[in-house]
Design a protein around this motif. Sequence first.
Motif, mmCIF file in Angstrom:
data_model
loop_
_atom_site.group_PDB
_atom_site.id
_atom_site.type_symbol
_atom_site.label_atom_id
_atom_site.label_comp_id
_atom_site.label_asym_id
_atom_site.label_seq_id
_atom_site.Cartn_x
_atom_site.Cartn_y
_atom_site.Cartn_z
ATOM 1 N N SER A 276 0.862 -1.175 0.000
ATOM 2 C CA SER A 276 0.000 0.000 0.000
ATOM 3 C C SER A 276 0.898 1.224 0.000
ATOM 4 C CB SER A 276 -0.893 0.015 1.252
ATOM 5 O OG SER A 276 -1.726 -1.120 1.292
ATOM 6 N N PRO B 174 -1.525 11.207 6.810
ATOM 7 C CA PRO B 174 -1.276 10.482 5.567
ATOM 8 C C PRO B 174 -2.578 10.179 4.828
ATOM 9 C CG PRO B 174 0.033 9.552 7.349
ATOM 10 C CD PRO B 174 -0.938 10.518 7.975
ATOM 11 N N TYR C 133 1.127 5.612 0.694
ATOM 12 C CA TYR C 133 0.539 6.747 1.395
ATOM 13 C C TYR C 133 1.290 8.020 1.022
ATOM 14 C CZ TYR C 133 -1.540 2.959 3.880
ATOM 15 O OH TYR C 133 -2.233 1.806 4.153
ATOM 16 N N LEU D 52 -4.114 7.489 1.874
ATOM 17 C CA LEU D 52 -3.921 6.278 1.073
ATOM 18 C C LEU D 52 -4.097 6.627 -0.400
ATOM 19 C CD1 LEU D 52 -3.705 3.097 1.011
ATOM 20 C CD2 LEU D 52 -6.213 3.091 1.112
#
Lengths: 108, 126
Positions: free
Chosen positions: A33, A43, A35, A45
Amino acid sequence: SSELTQEPAVSVALGQTVRITCQGDSLRSYYASWYQRKPGQAPVLVMYDKNTRPSGIPDRFSGSSSRDTASLTITGAQAEDEADYYCSSRDSSGDRVLFGGGTKLTVL
Amino acid sequence: QVQLQQWGAGLLKPSETLSLTCGVYGGSFSDYYWNWIRQPPGKGLEWIGEINHSGSTKYNPSLKSRVTISVDTSKIQFSLKLRSVTATDTAVYYCARARRGYCSGGFCYSDAFAIWGQGTMVAVSS
């Protein structure tokens, strides 16, 4: 290994394409993932499940993965993309979450 | 729209206990995992631990001996306690909601921290 390694800093000219990479043994098993973190903000995503963008993330962001390396590519970088970018993955055991050290993206 | 709102003391002395709470407003509480993540000044993100609605937890091994994450389903909130703090615990602390990482069909998918609290700066100083 229980680490994710990112290049500390990357720069890109406005409108050009930039790739940010993340390397680690856990990435042989897990899709990363990604960020985006801007100063003073939480943060955000921007990519998960290899190449899935959350709602509201521009399609200039894309993700890819090969062996032990995950990549986040910004095609046509904009001034607002200037930020720190962090990759994340479970470790190989699945017991904890790892974050890379972060890459500072400068848009020139 | 789901929101996480966190609160707690921002200034501690060495050896004290850090205590933060994160309230969940909107959305499902049982379908996700609830996490604490921190970022020391000038450094990267560090995962502290997670909890689900049933109270099942996992912690970062580097902090496990000092950390407790708990959940209060009646108030739809979860909390972090970090004991015996030192200056190295100075950081911005975030709560975050995650689709927990899982493996399926030969592939593994990492946690997706899609919703974050506003962050709480916690400073440890004598």
